[in-house]
Design a protein around this motif. Structure first.
Motif, PDB file in Angstrom:
ATOM      1  N   LYS A  85      33.460  17.041  -5.713  1.00  0.00           N
ATOM      2  CA  LYS A  85      32.157  16.603  -5.209  1.00  0.00           C
ATOM      3  C   LYS A  85      31.752  17.385  -3.964  1.00  0.00           C
ATOM      4  O   LYS A  85      30.560  17.534  -3.676  1.00  0.00           O
ATOM      5  CB  LYS A  85      32.201  15.110  -4.877  1.00  0.00           C
ATOM      6  CG  LYS A  85      32.147  14.196  -6.074  1.00  0.00           C
ATOM      7  CD  LYS A  85      30.756  14.222  -6.734  1.00  0.00           C
ATOM      8  CE  LYS A  85      29.712  13.607  -5.831  1.00  0.00           C
ATOM      9  NZ  LYS A  85      28.361  13.631  -6.461  1.00  0.00           N
ATOM     10  N   HIS A  86      32.728  17.885  -3.222  1.00  0.00           N
ATOM     11  CA  HIS A  86      32.407  18.613  -1.997  1.00  0.00           C
ATOM     12  C   HIS A  86      31.791  19.983  -2.287  1.00  0.00           C
ATOM     13  O   HIS A  86      31.250  20.611  -1.370  1.00  0.00           O
ATOM     14  CB  HIS A  86      33.658  18.744  -1.129  1.00  0.00           C
ATOM     15  CG  HIS A  86      34.119  17.427  -0.584  1.00  0.00           C
ATOM     16  ND1 HIS A  86      33.572  16.842   0.527  1.00  0.00           N
ATOM     17  CD2 HIS A  86      35.055  16.546  -1.045  1.00  0.00           C
ATOM     18  CE1 HIS A  86      34.156  15.672   0.754  1.00  0.00           C
ATOM     19  NE2 HIS A  86      35.056  15.471  -0.187  1.00  0.00           N
ATOM     20  N   PHE A  87      31.816  20.391  -3.529  1.00  0.00           N
ATOM     21  CA  PHE A  87      31.107  21.616  -3.921  1.00  0.00           C
ATOM     22  C   PHE A  87      29.599  21.393  -3.916  1.00  0.00           C
ATOM     23  O   PHE A  87      28.828  22.343  -4.081  1.00  0.00           O
ATOM     24  CB  PHE A  87      31.579  22.084  -5.292  1.00  0.00           C
ATOM     25  CG  PHE A  87      32.935  22.753  -5.288  1.00  0.00           C
ATOM     26  CD1 PHE A  87      33.082  24.068  -5.691  1.00  0.00           C
ATOM     27  CD2 PHE A  87      34.074  22.074  -4.870  1.00  0.00           C
ATOM     28  CE1 PHE A  87      34.330  24.695  -5.697  1.00  0.00           C
ATOM     29  CE2 PHE A  87      35.317  22.673  -4.869  1.00  0.00           C
ATOM     30  CZ  PHE A  87      35.454  23.991  -5.273  1.00  0.00           C
ATOM     31  N   ASP A  88      29.162  20.130  -3.722  1.00  0.00           N
ATOM     32  CA  ASP A  88      27.724  19.842  -3.604  1.00  0.00           C
ATOM     33  C   ASP A  88      27.094  20.571  -2.429  1.00  0.00           C
ATOM     34  O   ASP A  88      25.872  20.726  -2.371  1.00  0.00           O
ATOM     35  CB  ASP A  88      27.492  18.338  -3.407  1.00  0.00           C
ATOM     36  CG  ASP A  88      27.722  17.519  -4.660  1.00  0.00           C
ATOM     37  OD1 ASP A  88      27.940  18.131  -5.729  1.00  0.00           O
ATOM     38  OD2 ASP A  88      27.698  16.276  -4.569  1.00  0.00           O
ATOM     39  N   ILE A  89      27.914  21.016  -1.489  1.00  0.00           N
ATOM     40  CA  ILE A  89      27.364  21.685  -0.314  1.00  0.00           C
ATOM     41  C   ILE A  89      26.588  22.944  -0.697  1.00  0.00           C
ATOM     42  O   ILE A  89      25.612  23.318  -0.025  1.00  0.00           O
ATOM     43  CB  ILE A  89      28.491  22.024   0.690  1.00  0.00           C
ATOM     44  CG1 ILE A  89      27.906  22.359   2.058  1.00  0.00           C
ATOM     45  CG2 ILE A  89      29.404  23.127   0.171  1.00  0.00           C
ATOM     46  CD1 ILE A  89      28.956  22.483   3.155  1.00  0.00           C
ATOM     47  N   PHE A  90      26.973  23.578  -1.793  1.00  0.00           N
ATOM     48  CA  PHE A  90      26.311  24.834  -2.176  1.00  0.00           C
ATOM     49  C   PHE A  90      24.893  24.606  -2.685  1.00  0.00           C
ATOM     50  O   PHE A  90      23.959  25.264  -2.185  1.00  0.00           O
ATOM     51  CB  PHE A  90      27.178  25.591  -3.178  1.00  0.00           C
ATOM     52  CG  PHE A  90      28.531  25.945  -2.635  1.00  0.00           C
ATOM     53  CD1 PHE A  90      28.658  26.857  -1.598  1.00  0.00           C
ATOM     54  CD2 PHE A  90      29.678  25.341  -3.127  1.00  0.00           C
ATOM     55  CE1 PHE A  90      29.899  27.175  -1.068  1.00  0.00           C
ATOM     56  CE2 PHE A  90      30.926  25.646  -2.605  1.00  0.00           C
ATOM     57  CZ  PHE A  90      31.040  26.564  -1.572  1.00  0.00           C
ATOM     58  N   PRO A  91      24.644  23.716  -3.649  1.00  0.00           N
ATOM     59  CA  PRO A  91      23.245  23.485  -4.027  1.00  0.00           C
ATOM     60  C   PRO A  91      22.413  22.909  -2.883  1.00  0.00           C
ATOM     61  O   PRO A  91      21.190  23.161  -2.829  1.00  0.00           O
ATOM     62  CB  PRO A  91      23.347  22.508  -5.202  1.00  0.00           C
ATOM     63  CG  PRO A  91      24.722  21.943  -5.156  1.00  0.00           C
ATOM     64  CD  PRO A  91      25.574  22.993  -4.527  1.00  0.00           C
ATOM     65  N   GLN A  92      23.030  22.178  -1.958  1.00  0.00           N
ATOM     66  CA  GLN A  92      22.258  21.648  -0.831  1.00  0.00           C
ATOM     67  C   GLN A  92      21.716  22.791   0.025  1.00  0.00           C
ATOM     68  O   GLN A  92      20.529  22.815   0.381  1.00  0.00           O
ATOM     69  CB  GLN A  92      23.124  20.701   0.018  1.00  0.00           C
ATOM     70  CG  GLN A  92      23.614  19.458  -0.705  1.00  0.00           C
ATOM     71  CD  GLN A  92      22.511  18.434  -0.950  1.00  0.00           C
ATOM     72  OE1 GLN A  92      21.319  18.703  -0.770  1.00  0.00           O
ATOM     73  NE2 GLN A  92      22.900  17.249  -1.397  1.00  0.00           N
ATOM     74  N   TYR A  93      22.582  23.733   0.350  1.00  0.00           N
ATOM     75  CA  TYR A  93      22.113  24.849   1.178  1.00  0.00           C
ATOM     76  C   TYR A  93      21.244  25.832   0.385  1.00  0.00           C
ATOM     77  O   TYR A  93      20.358  26.489   0.957  1.00  0.00           O
ATOM     78  CB  TYR A  93      23.297  25.567   1.827  1.00  0.00           C
ATOM     79  CG  TYR A  93      23.723  24.910   3.124  1.00  0.00           C
ATOM     80  CD1 TYR A  93      22.957  25.067   4.279  1.00  0.00           C
ATOM     81  CD2 TYR A  93      24.858  24.118   3.180  1.00  0.00           C
ATOM     82  CE1 TYR A  93      23.326  24.456   5.462  1.00  0.00           C
ATOM     83  CE2 TYR A  93      25.242  23.498   4.371  1.00  0.00           C
ATOM     84  CZ  TYR A  93      24.468  23.670   5.508  1.00  0.00           C
ATOM     85  OH  TYR A  93      24.828  23.055   6.682  1.00  0.00           O
ATOM     86  N   GLU A  94      21.478  25.924  -0.923  1.00  0.00           N
ATOM     87  CA  GLU A  94      20.570  26.742  -1.744  1.00  0.00           C
ATOM     88  C   GLU A  94      19.158  26.165  -1.673  1.00  0.00           C
ATOM     89  O   GLU A  94      18.162  26.901  -1.601  1.00  0.00           O
ATOM     90  CB  GLU A  94      21.053  26.783  -3.192  1.00  0.00           C
ATOM     91  CG  GLU A  94      22.278  27.648  -3.428  1.00  0.00           C
ATOM     92  CD  GLU A  94      22.001  29.140  -3.275  1.00  0.00           C
ATOM     93  OE1 GLU A  94      20.822  29.534  -3.145  1.00  0.00           O
ATOM     94  OE2 GLU A  94      22.970  29.917  -3.278  1.00  0.00           O
TER      95      GLU A  94
END
Length: 739
Positions: free
Chosen positions: A224-233
């Protein structure tokens, strides 16, 4: 239109929600609205929100039809907000006193601000931490009003939604929306800070940011911590469409890199097995968005960013290792020696732990390794009926072994069979602690049944009450809580208390207390037999006096003279005196011997039998009042030292408030008042009946006579336990026949 709208998204925080809402509604500044958004929470959060909304018109309850996550729950709150300013508060955190007045005063002085930032502290189970790492920035800002373009260092203010008051028109005009997934704060917070024309700071701690031992998603490792990438995208896509913000690109890129590098090195976020993948995606983000004028900062962060530019995970790991070595310095490795532990591990216990678990073996323990009783006994008896293949073995103290009823298998601590049973049992059922010296094996399941509904403060709450915390090792307490898999509850109040004061990963079972099943299954014959056993003559009204223990008293002394009360009430009454087990040896009990209308039942093995035999209960702050309420018989609260008890021991609600749901019946504070309650008949009058009905609605929510069955089906048969019958459909055991 209120000055402040406070949006509180709520999901699975029933143990903390009261504290959160109270911290907001108790603020001295009252021109607010609270928008509590129930994100389809599976626990009692929705009901708690509705209770607050019914009591306080400033609270607006919003119930979402499905779980949408923190970000979209915030969006739902903003859609309904009407205040000049919008604030967000996570539902396990709380405001410090005076925060909202401080914000209002600062805004009055500064004029209209787009964003007003304030500070926070982290609160752990062991106490509060210092101010945040950006406290110096807030202090440096003073009363200045600024833009990030002019003061770029302030972009480093803590990246969350809940340390800011946003001007609502600004927030809506910019079209800010929180995206689904983790790290939803990042795009909105960054974009808001670089678009705001007027930013100010309030140099005070406004939020107590709770660091939960378990349950916080940001401290649960996984993909779930990979969510950081679409957030910053999403953030950088927004920047692409806003050329006027080109100046902020390098600034926000550095913040994105810093955030991603912070996350990858946290073992409570990114698992070791996932770090290479996380690094690769961070490197992809770097290559895609690095500005032409970007210069990596110095220090460890700069070294890690240069490793990203090279796409070299090995270089990154070497950089991180060098940082850790510098921070830790030379570390001596010490051999751990422990004679007792080494001997235990070398003996029978270690041998048996190498064997397979026995899937049909259960160990039962009553508090203090006493004789079979309470919730564990009720579960044991029901398991023999519904799960007969499961063999139950009781752990009892050696001095009690001769008193174990015939037909019940048991072991004594330290015996050869004890180590085998503890090593190989699959199930443990206890209303106390897991035995010392026993290591919980993978596959073993521990059911904590507790011993009652708690009016007094328990668990971690005891830290604030030294008299109650005397001798408590809180580290050891939490280590024991970590062994729990299932926790039995008899009402929503208890569930919320246990989850808050015993923070762990256990599952709460809304089954009711198995020991209370007798209050619904007992027939008139059982009630009559209980009275005959105690020597209660036909036609007598039996009053059970069951006080609790006082931590601040060395020896128990009754708060009224039982013999004098019995004499004052006359021959129609008999008084059963049941002290707390800790006080069962009190010299005061000896003074009652020989009185023909007072019976000392302190050492009777079954409090349930005593309750069935009694026409009414006299108690103070004992958990027996919650159990006895199941019988729907009169309860009188005699509270001559409430102020002292509530201050020294601490309480979870005001038992004497007189409000429906708080108080189970008439309240007395002197012996004369207690006598008058019974002489006048108020003890079973209409007011008493009405108070008891509301009290039962609140605290007898799950007890219906089938609690033990529900527990057995869930624990041993892996079945869904089912829901308790509605209160109106339950029939308690009949009251004693006094004809």
């Amino acid at each position: 239109m209120p000055r402040f709208s406070i949006v509180i998204p709520v999901f699975k925080v029933q143990g903390y929600l009261h504290e959160c809402l109270d911290s907001v509604l108790g603020q001295s500044f009252r021109d607010i609205e609270v928008i509590a958004v129930d994100d389809c929470s599976p626990d009692a959060c929705g009901a708690i929100i509705d209770e607050y909304a019914a009591r306080d018109e400033r609270v607006r309850a919003v119930h979402l039809p499905e779980n949408v996550g923190l970000g979209r729950a915030r969006n739902a709150g903003v859609e309904r907000a009407r205040g000049d300013y919008v604030l967000f508060l996570d539902s396990d955190d709380s405001y410090t006193p005076g925060l909202l007045q401080g914000l209002a005063t600062r805004l009055d002085e500064a004029g209209e601000l787009d964003i007003l930032v304030f500070d926070h502290v982290r609160t752990h189970w062991y106490g509060k931490g210092p101010r945040s790492q950006t406290a110096d920035l807030i202090d440096r800002a003073g009363t200045e009003v600024f833009r990030i373009q002019d003061r770029p260092e302030f972009i480093e203010l803590f990246l969350v939604a809940w340390n800011k008051a946003f001007r609502r028109e600004f927030f809506l005009k910019e079209g800010f929306q929180y995206a689904p997934g983790l790290y939803e704060d990042a795009p909105v917070s960054h974009l808001a800070m670089v678009t705001a024309e007027r930013i100010g700071c309030l140099d005070r701690v406004g939020v107590e940011y709770r660091q939960r031992r378990h349950g916080a998603i940001t401290k649960t490792p996984g993909r779930k911590h990979f969510d950081i990438f679409p957030q910053y995208e999403g953030l950088f896509a927004e920047l692409e469409g806003r050329p006027e913000l080109a100046w902020a690109r390098s600034l926000l890129f550095e913040r994105a890199m810093d955030h991603m590098l912070f996350v990858i090195k946290r073992p409570d976020r990114v698992r070791v097995a996932d770090r290479k993948d996380f690094f690769a995606l961070t490197a992809d983000f770097y290559a895609k968005h690095v500005p032409a004028d970007f210069t990596p900062p110095g220090g460890a962060v700069g070294a890690s960013i240069r490793a990203l530019a090279k796409r070299s995970f090995s270089t990154y790991r070497a950089t991180e290792l060098a940082v850790r070595v510098r921070r830790r310095g030379p570390k001596k490795v010490r051999r751990i020696t422990g004679g007792a532990g080494r001997r235990a591990s070398a003996g029978l216990y270690t041998v048996h732990r190498r064997r397979f678990l026995d899937p049909d073996l259960a160990v039962y323990v009553s508090h203090g390794e006493g004789l079979p009783s309470c919730n564990p006994l009720a579960i044991y008896e029901k398991a023999r009926e519904l799960a007969p293949t499961v063999r139950g073995v009781w752990l009892v103290r050696a001095e009690l072994a001769s008193q174990v009823p015939a037909g019940i298998d048991y072991v004594v601590r330290g015996s050869r069979r004890y180590w085998e049973v503890m090593a190989r049992a699959t199930y443990f059922v206890s209303n106390g602690d897991f035995p010392d010296g026993v290591v919980k094996r993978p596959g073993q399941v521990y059911l904590q049944t507790h011993r009652g509904t708690s009016l007094k403060r328990m668990g971690l709450d005891q830290r604030e009450h030294p008299a109650a915390a005397r001798g408590v090792d809180f580290d050891r307490l939490l280590a024991r809580v970590d062994q729990w898999d299932l926790s039995v509850s008899s009402n929503p109040h208890s569930t919320a208390q246990w989850e808050r004061v015993y923070p762990g990963t256990f599952e709460s079972l809304a089954t009711g207390y198995p020991r209370n099943d007798r209050y619904y299954t007992a027939a008139a014959e059982e009630v009559a037999a209980a009275r005959a056993e105690l020597g209660i003559a036909p036609g007598k009204t039996a009053l059970l006096y069951a006080p609790t223990h006082r931590d601040y008293q060395k020896d128990w002394t009754p708060s009224f003279d039982p013999a004098r009360l019995a004499d004052a009430l006359g021959d129609d009454f008999v008084l059963l005196v049941r002290t707390h087990p800790v006080d069962s040896g009190s010299p005061s009990l000896g003074e009652l011997a020989g009185h023909n209308r007072v019976i000392d039942v302190s050492r009777h093995p079954s409090v349930e039998t005593l309750c069935l035999a009694a026409d009414a209960l006299i108690s103070d702050y004992s958990s027996v009042i919650f159990d006895y309420a199941n019988l729907d018989r009169p309860i009188v609260v005699h509270a001559d030292d409430w102020e002292t008890y509530s201050r020294v021991r601490g309480v979870t609600f005001d038992l004497l408030s007189g409000l429906p749901g708080d108080t189970p019946g008439p309240v007395t504070t002197t012996e004369d008042e207690l006598t008058d309650v019974f002489r006048s008949g108020r003890w079973h009058g209409p007011e008493s009946t009405a108070l008891r009905a509301a009290f039962r609605e609140r605290f007898c929510a799950y007890d219906d006579g089938h609690a033990a069955e529900r527990v057995v089906r869930r624990l041993f048969l892996s079945e869904e336990p089912g829901r308790p019958a509605p209160l109106a459909q339950r029939t308690p055991a009949p009251a004693p026949d006094r004809s």
